[in-house]
Design a protein around this motif. Sequence first.
Motif, PDB file in Angstrom:
ATOM      1  N   UNK A   1       0.741  -1.040  -0.223  1.00  0.00           N
ATOM      2  CA  UNK A   1      -0.030   0.130  -0.370  1.00  0.00           C
ATOM      3  C   UNK A   1       1.217   1.177  -0.376  1.00  0.00           C
ATOM      4  N   UNK A   2       1.998   1.274   0.095  1.00  0.00           N
ATOM      5  CA  UNK A   2       2.963   2.508  -0.128  1.00  0.00           C
ATOM      6  C   UNK A   2       3.133   2.620  -1.413  1.00  0.00           C
ATOM      7  N   UNK A   3       2.726   1.763  -2.380  1.00  0.00           N
ATOM      8  CA  UNK A   3       3.145   2.028  -3.431  1.00  0.00           C
ATOM      9  C   UNK A   3       2.047   1.664  -4.804  1.00  0.00           C
ATOM     10  N   UNK A   4       0.935   0.776  -4.310  1.00  0.00           N
ATOM     11  CA  UNK A   4      -0.968   1.311  -4.460  1.00  0.00           C
ATOM     12  C   UNK A   4      -1.593   1.899  -3.719  1.00  0.00           C
ATOM     13  N   UNK A   5      -2.744   1.884  -4.046  1.00  0.00           N
ATOM     14  CA  UNK A   5      -3.810   2.066  -3.327  1.00  0.00           C
ATOM     15  C   UNK A   5      -4.842   1.057  -3.088  1.00  0.00           C
ATOM     16  N   UNK A   6      -5.765   0.593  -2.073  1.00  0.00           N
ATOM     17  CA  UNK A   6      -6.633  -0.419  -2.858  1.00  0.00           C
ATOM     18  C   UNK A   6      -8.144  -0.203  -2.561  1.00  0.00           C
ATOM     19  N   UNK A   7      -8.331  -0.830  -3.947  1.00  0.00           N
ATOM     20  CA  UNK A   7      -9.908  -0.687  -4.247  1.00  0.00           C
ATOM     21  C   UNK A   7     -10.713  -1.893  -4.508  1.00  0.00           C
ATOM     22  N   UNK A   8     -11.869  -0.888  -3.225  1.00  0.00           N
ATOM     23  CA  UNK A   8     -12.462  -2.248  -2.795  1.00  0.00           C
ATOM     24  C   UNK A   8     -12.962  -3.276  -3.739  1.00  0.00           C
ATOM     25  N   UNK A   9     -13.478  -4.989  -3.647  1.00  0.00           N
ATOM     26  CA  UNK A   9     -13.652  -5.561  -4.456  1.00  0.00           C
ATOM     27  C   UNK A   9     -15.430  -5.824  -4.180  1.00  0.00           C
ATOM     28  N   UNK A  10     -16.332  -5.116  -4.743  1.00  0.00           N
ATOM     29  CA  UNK A  10     -17.805  -5.264  -4.086  1.00  0.00           C
ATOM     30  C   UNK A  10     -18.357  -6.901  -3.611  1.00  0.00           C
ATOM     31  N   UNK A  11     -19.134  -7.149  -2.798  1.00  0.00           N
ATOM     32  CA  UNK A  11     -20.415  -8.208  -2.536  1.00  0.00           C
ATOM     33  C   UNK A  11     -20.837  -8.243  -3.910  1.00  0.00           C
ATOM     34  N   UNK A  12     -21.491  -7.259  -4.737  1.00  0.00           N
ATOM     35  CA  UNK A  12     -21.934  -8.467  -6.167  1.00  0.00           C
ATOM     36  C   UNK A  12     -20.791  -8.656  -7.036  1.00  0.00           C
ATOM     37  N   UNK A  13     -19.470  -8.024  -7.303  1.00  0.00           N
ATOM     38  CA  UNK A  13     -18.900  -8.896  -8.486  1.00  0.00           C
ATOM     39  C   UNK A  13     -17.843  -9.935  -7.341  1.00  0.00           C
ATOM     40  N   UNK A  14     -17.958 -10.130  -6.424  1.00  0.00           N
ATOM     41  CA  UNK A  14     -17.625 -11.692  -5.905  1.00  0.00           C
ATOM     42  C   UNK A  14     -18.633 -12.615  -6.226  1.00  0.00           C
ATOM     43  N   UNK A  15     -20.308 -12.306  -6.289  1.00  0.00           N
ATOM     44  CA  UNK A  15     -21.154 -12.878  -6.023  1.00  0.00           C
ATOM     45  C   UNK A  15     -20.791 -13.217  -7.616  1.00  0.00           C
ATOM     46  N   UNK A  16     -20.687 -12.930  -8.498  1.00  0.00           N
ATOM     47  CA  UNK A  16     -20.248 -12.878 -10.312  1.00  0.00           C
ATOM     48  C   UNK A  16     -19.147 -13.822 -10.762  1.00  0.00           C
ATOM     49  N   UNK A  17     -17.853 -13.129 -10.033  1.00  0.00           N
ATOM     50  CA  UNK A  17     -17.045 -14.077  -8.887  1.00  0.00           C
ATOM     51  C   UNK A  17     -17.466 -16.153  -9.565  1.00  0.00           C
ATOM     52  N   UNK A  18     -17.761 -16.007  -8.429  1.00  0.00           N
ATOM     53  CA  UNK A  18     -18.398 -17.533  -7.801  1.00  0.00           C
ATOM     54  C   UNK A  18     -19.455 -17.895  -8.691  1.00  0.00           C
ATOM     55  N   UNK A  19     -20.450 -17.497  -9.356  1.00  0.00           N
ATOM     56  CA  UNK A  19     -20.838 -18.034 -10.442  1.00  0.00           C
ATOM     57  C   UNK A  19     -20.437 -18.639 -11.747  1.00  0.00           C
ATOM     58  N   UNK A  20     -19.453 -17.084 -12.303  1.00  0.00           N
ATOM     59  CA  UNK A  20     -19.066 -18.017 -13.143  1.00  0.00           C
ATOM     60  C   UNK A  20     -18.130 -18.758 -13.152  1.00  0.00           C
ATOM     61  N   UNK A  21     -16.940 -19.055 -12.230  1.00  0.00           N
ATOM     62  CA  UNK A  21     -16.541 -20.268 -11.472  1.00  0.00           C
ATOM     63  C   UNK A  21     -17.058 -21.685 -11.216  1.00  0.00           C
ATOM     64  N   UNK A  22     -18.404 -21.173 -10.834  1.00  0.00           N
ATOM     65  CA  UNK A  22     -19.131 -22.560 -10.763  1.00  0.00           C
ATOM     66  C   UNK A  22     -19.483 -23.059 -12.521  1.00  0.00           C
ATOM     67  N   UNK A  23     -20.302 -22.588 -13.151  1.00  0.00           N
ATOM     68  CA  UNK A  23     -20.378 -22.268 -14.487  1.00  0.00           C
ATOM     69  C   UNK A  23     -19.085 -22.037 -15.717  1.00  0.00           C
ATOM     70  N   UNK A  24     -18.537 -21.919 -15.462  1.00  0.00           N
ATOM     71  CA  UNK A  24     -17.035 -22.419 -16.502  1.00  0.00           C
ATOM     72  C   UNK A  24     -17.304 -20.995 -16.784  1.00  0.00           C
TER      73      UNK A  24
END
Length: 403
Positions: free
Chosen positions: A94-117
């Motif tokens: 974090x001395x080099x970069x800022x943190x960008x929050x990963x939303x719950x929506x993005x996490x849910x969609x990511x899990x959905x895409x992994x489950x369905x390849x």
Amino acid sequence: MIILDTNILRGFKLDSVSSDLLKTIRTAGVESVGVPWVVLEELASHRAVPYREKYEAASDALKRFEKATPWPVTALLPPLELERFQQYWREQYLAIVDEIPTSETALREAAFRESNILPPCKAVAINEGGDDMKTGGRDAAIWLTAVEYAREHRGETVYFVSRNTKDFGDGTAYPPLMDKDLEDIRDRFVHLTSLGAVVKEFAVPTEVDEERVREILSAPETATLVAEEAMRAYNGQVAYLHAMSVALFECTPASVLDLSAETQTDRRSSPVGAVGWLRTPTTLFDSVRDVEAYSIGDHVWCTATARWLLGGPALLRAQHDGVAVGCAWETRVLVSPTNSEARPALLRTQRPQGITAAELSKLPASSVAPRTVYVLPHRGAWNNPRTALGGVSSGPESAGLEW
């Protein structure tokens, strides 16, 4: 906003030219530099998992050693502080970069895409029997975080940087679902595949005006900034309150100035360990090297390695009183010879080292009075709510506390 994938930061050292350039782009204000929360946690885990494995191996080795020893073994392994270790590395990145929050929506969609390849997720064969393992949920979360950021910040161009061309592509074409993700933001979503491409996009090497750099580094306001940073990084009062005795840096006691000229010589060969400064040290610019200049935005920005001489009262290891010391501190600094409003910034620092008696004598006599002793109160006095430390007064032979 420049958004970096894990593979970009994992590939270089935090004290490298690459990190300096990212900090320069970020500090110059031309573009923000960030990573999704998922990336930050991946980077921390890449450090933490081997650390935990080494700890477990050490614990097993100690148990075997105890069994093999016919008498009691007093050696103890310190507790595993995994969260502290992870937080340390988060802060380094974090001395080099800022943190960008990963939303719950993005996490849910990511899990959905992994489950369905679904892209950028995929199935990977794990044995010859044809069994597959679904993977790519974290990749999807990283991708969707960048897409969400672009949608939520309509006035910004997003530069998504990843070497993972196998799953993300190279920016020229995407699978239909990922192409749909970029609907309405494609003109503001630039896909780069290397840090070199980022540098080429934002930083152009240019001529160095070393005299101007020296002038900026020699300015009193720069010395003040460095002194304040030294006090922040190595605060002896905080160490004293927490009963810390681990040496944080090396220094040379001012008492060497009392020695004869024949015995002063080069005292750097036998420095002492200091826990921290008891007050903001006096700072003197000494030298500069490795100056590099880049044209970023409307201004020229220079990175350089500057050496400073620091002097003042410090708390030495395994002692309860402070003494006057001197040391040398090398820092990688960022300055702009064309932007008068830009303050110098420290990009990274080295651990302070001892100096010679000749270098010690360059510092103001008031900061390195050889015979001054800085007496500290008993720790309990610091915790008394009716007692407050007002300052330290020093004389040629002794010092007292002002309450």
